[in-house]
Design a protein around this motif. Structure first.
Motif, PDB file in Angstrom:
ATOM      1  N   LEU A 153      40.657  18.491 -14.977  1.00  0.00           N
ATOM      2  CA  LEU A 153      41.400  19.004 -16.134  1.00  0.00           C
ATOM      3  C   LEU A 153      42.830  18.492 -16.055  1.00  0.00           C
ATOM      4  O   LEU A 153      43.449  18.544 -14.987  1.00  0.00           O
ATOM      5  N   VAL A 154      43.328  18.001 -17.183  1.00  0.00           N
ATOM      6  CA  VAL A 154      44.719  17.536 -17.201  1.00  0.00           C
ATOM      7  C   VAL A 154      45.579  18.575 -17.898  1.00  0.00           C
ATOM      8  O   VAL A 154      45.318  18.958 -19.041  1.00  0.00           O
ATOM      9  N   LYS A 155      46.582  19.060 -17.196  1.00  0.00           N
ATOM     10  CA  LYS A 155      47.533  19.995 -17.787  1.00  0.00           C
ATOM     11  C   LYS A 155      48.594  19.143 -18.472  1.00  0.00           C
ATOM     12  O   LYS A 155      49.365  18.431 -17.814  1.00  0.00           O
ATOM     13  N   GLU A 156      48.588  19.187 -19.803  1.00  0.00           N
ATOM     14  CA  GLU A 156      49.396  18.261 -20.611  1.00  0.00           C
ATOM     15  C   GLU A 156      50.814  18.801 -20.843  1.00  0.00           C
ATOM     16  O   GLU A 156      51.113  19.430 -21.859  1.00  0.00           O
ATOM     17  N   GLU A 157      51.688  18.542 -19.881  1.00  0.00           N
ATOM     18  CA  GLU A 157      53.065  19.047 -19.963  1.00  0.00           C
ATOM     19  C   GLU A 157      53.928  18.236 -20.924  1.00  0.00           C
ATOM     20  O   GLU A 157      55.051  18.626 -21.249  1.00  0.00           O
ATOM     21  N   GLY A 158      53.370  17.110 -21.389  1.00  0.00           N
ATOM     22  CA  GLY A 158      54.076  16.333 -22.410  1.00  0.00           C
ATOM     23  C   GLY A 158      54.199  17.100 -23.723  1.00  0.00           C
ATOM     24  O   GLY A 158      54.998  16.741 -24.589  1.00  0.00           O
ATOM     25  N   ALA A 159      53.421  18.176 -23.853  1.00  0.00           N
ATOM     26  CA  ALA A 159      53.464  18.982 -25.084  1.00  0.00           C
ATOM     27  C   ALA A 159      54.685  19.911 -25.130  1.00  0.00           C
ATOM     28  O   ALA A 159      54.926  20.582 -26.129  1.00  0.00           O
ATOM     29  N   ASN A 160      55.451  19.952 -24.065  1.00  0.00           N
ATOM     30  CA  ASN A 160      56.645  20.809 -24.034  1.00  0.00           C
ATOM     31  C   ASN A 160      57.768  20.255 -24.910  1.00  0.00           C
ATOM     32  O   ASN A 160      57.827  19.054 -25.161  1.00  0.00           O
ATOM     33  N   PRO A 161      58.695  21.139 -25.343  1.00  0.00           N
ATOM     34  CA  PRO A 161      59.912  20.637 -25.983  1.00  0.00           C
ATOM     35  C   PRO A 161      60.601  19.669 -25.020  1.00  0.00           C
ATOM     36  O   PRO A 161      60.567  19.900 -23.811  1.00  0.00           O
ATOM     37  N   THR A 162      61.200  18.638 -25.516  1.00  0.00           N
ATOM     38  CA  THR A 162      61.814  17.539 -24.758  1.00  0.00           C
ATOM     39  C   THR A 162      60.762  16.731 -23.987  1.00  0.00           C
ATOM     40  O   THR A 162      61.101  15.876 -23.181  1.00  0.00           O
ATOM     41  N   GLY A 163      59.482  16.984 -24.255  1.00  0.00           N
ATOM     42  CA  GLY A 163      58.408  16.118 -23.773  1.00  0.00           C
ATOM     43  C   GLY A 163      58.086  16.159 -22.294  1.00  0.00           C
ATOM     44  O   GLY A 163      57.330  15.321 -21.819  1.00  0.00           O
ATOM     45  N   THR A 164      58.638  17.107 -21.557  1.00  0.00           N
ATOM     46  CA  THR A 164      58.267  17.218 -20.137  1.00  0.00           C
ATOM     47  C   THR A 164      58.311  18.682 -19.675  1.00  0.00           C
ATOM     48  O   THR A 164      58.893  19.543 -20.324  1.00  0.00           O
ATOM     49  N   PHE A 165      57.720  18.890 -18.498  1.00  0.00           N
ATOM     50  CA  PHE A 165      57.693  20.218 -17.867  1.00  0.00           C
ATOM     51  C   PHE A 165      59.080  20.697 -17.462  1.00  0.00           C
ATOM     52  O   PHE A 165      59.270  21.851 -17.118  1.00  0.00           O
ATOM     53  N   LYS A 166      60.073  19.798 -17.494  1.00  0.00           N
ATOM     54  CA  LYS A 166      61.444  20.199 -17.131  1.00  0.00           C
ATOM     55  C   LYS A 166      61.958  21.282 -18.078  1.00  0.00           C
ATOM     56  O   LYS A 166      62.887  22.018 -17.745  1.00  0.00           O
ATOM     57  N   ALA A 167      61.351  21.352 -19.271  1.00  0.00           N
ATOM     58  CA  ALA A 167      61.754  22.362 -20.254  1.00  0.00           C
ATOM     59  C   ALA A 167      61.592  23.774 -19.690  1.00  0.00           C
ATOM     60  O   ALA A 167      62.415  24.653 -19.954  1.00  0.00           O
TER      61      ALA A 167
END
Ligand SMILES: Cc1ncc(COP(=O)(O)O)c(C=O)c1O
Ligand SMILES: [Zn+2]
Length: 418
Positions: free
Chosen positions: A95-109
């Motif tokens: 399973l891929v946890k798609e953190e690109g879906a976050n605001p600003t495009g990364t999990f850093k959000a």
């Protein structure tokens, strides 16, 4: 929301109050973790609560569905968290946890939403960050949202998107001829100068470097809560995490501990795999050599910009977690990372970030050696959207796949198929 009981040093156990902004442990420089009264939470908060909270909120509450286990403050939010888990077409257990879906495009959000939330609660006016790129973009966005000044220091060769984010969100951007470690030194020096020159206290910058303040970990721990909730309150067998500073990995481990204390999950914790790029692999090297801490990685170079962290502050914690969980640290060459980006785009419809592709490349190599099987339940983090890296990926393709891209796009001319 949860009242913070105290901040506790993970190295020496020293406890301090969270009433005023804190950095690291004053005794030994250890990382400070937020602690809550877990006994009370265990009695009062059921694991159905996050879903109820999300349903009641209607709009996207994202990671704030876990408000009961996050500090009590009014969130500075742009809808971060609760990202999709995508089942691989080819590997039954992946399973891929798609953190690109976050605001600003990364999990850093996630981390920056939490850190800026607390900064606003403390009344801080200036936040500074040394960054490999994406943390700077995320800080700029959340600071703009909160009306706080952001001071960003990043290497001059980060992806264009990171620079542009800083400028567009109105931050004070400094591009440094060096790595994140040089940026960190510059930030520390500026703060020291400000203190020495007697500027008003509220004008002195507050440093939100990875693990040098307690709240970015707290935001990133929500990845651990989420993956377990999304799997029906069960642990996967393994978690794959592209590791620079390791904040997400450390945060997830904290989440697992908390969830066990709350009675929300039980069983064997996942094996934690920390994935690096061969061009900057301090943790992989220390892991192989059986060391407890890493050494500064000289000549760091990789197009997986977020992994260009030559000496992570929490290296001892990363190594401890990986070892105690039975996982390992794998470093992949840039050529394999690019190959994995192409593979996942063509075969799965997912444009991975180079960091995420360091994880998929390692996954492939562990399948090949028999260390893993395709049916093992693995949650792999694509920590950012590939689209943030168009310039870096195009450049890597030009170098490694000569002729695969035109030297310039056919601007102004529509190509009609014959
Ligand atoms: C896309 C991406 N993935 C992974 C990382 C590494 O994150 P961490 O510091 O939590 O290890 C970064 C850091 O900049 C990043 O931008
Ligand atoms: Zn300490």
């Amino acid at each position: 929301m949860a009242r913070i009981a105290c901040l506790e040093c993970v190295r020496c156990g020293n406890r301090v109050s969270a009433e005023t902004p804190q950095t690291v442990c004053a005794v030994d420089g250890g990382v400070l973790f937020v602690r809550y009264d877990m006994e009370t939470l265990r009695r009062t908060v059921r694991r159905e609560r996050p879903a109820e909270l999300a349903a009641a909120a209607g709009a996207s509450v994202g990671m704030w569905r876990y408000a009961e286990v996050l500090p009590d403050a009014d969130p500075v939010t742009l809808g971060e968290g609760w990202t999709p888990m995508i089942q691989s077409r080819r590997y039954a257990g992946l399973l891929v946890k798609e953190e690109g879906a976050n605001p600003t495009g990364t999990f850093k959000a996630r981390g920056m939403s939490m850190a800026v939330t607390m900064a606003r609660r403390y009344g801080l006016r200036h936040l500074a960050v040394p960054s490999a790129g994406n943390a700077a973009g995320a800080l700029a966005a959340y600071a703009a949202r909160a009306g706080i000044a952001a001071h960003l220091f990043m290497p001059k060769d980060v992806p264009m998107a990171n620079y542009l984010e800083g400028v567009l969100y109105g931050a004070d951007v400094t591009m440094v001829d060096g790595l994140i470690s040089d940026c960190a030194r510059r930030v520390a020096e500026r703060i020291k100068e400000q203190r020495a020159s007697g500027v008003a206290a509220e004008e002195v910058w507050f440093d939100v470097s990875s693990l040098k303040e307690p709240f970015r970990v707290e935001g990133k721990k929500t990845m651990g809560y989420e993956l377990v909730e999304q799997m029906g309150w069960k642990y996967p067998e393994a978690v794959f995490y592209p590791t620079g500073g390791g904040v997400g990995l450390i945060g997830m481990w904290k989440a697992f501990e908390e969830m066990e204390q709350l009675g929300w999950v039980s069983g064997r914790r996942p094996r934690m795999f920390a994935l690096q790029a061969a061009g900057c692999a301090p943790v992989a090297r220390a892991f192989e050599e059986g060391k407890k801490v890493s050494e500064f990685y000289e000549g760091a170079e990789t197009f997986a910009a977020g992994l260009r962290v030559p000496k992570p502050y929490g290296d001892n914690l990363i190594l401890e977690i990986v070892r105690s969980s039975g996982g390992c640290v794998v470093a992949s060459e840039d050529a394999a990372i690019l190959g994995s980006i192409e593979d996942w785009a063509k075969n799965e419809g997912v444009f991975l970030s180079p960091e995420g592709a360091a994880a998929t490349a390692a996954y492939d190599s562990l399948l090949a050696t028999g260390e893993l099987r395709a049916e093992d339940r693995v949650v792999l983090f694509n920590t950012g959207a590939g689209l943030k890296y168009v310039d870096a990926v195009a450049e890597a393709m030009k170098v490694r796949r000569p002729g695969s891209l035109p030297t310039s796009l056919p601007v102004g001319g529509i190509i009609t198929p014959v």
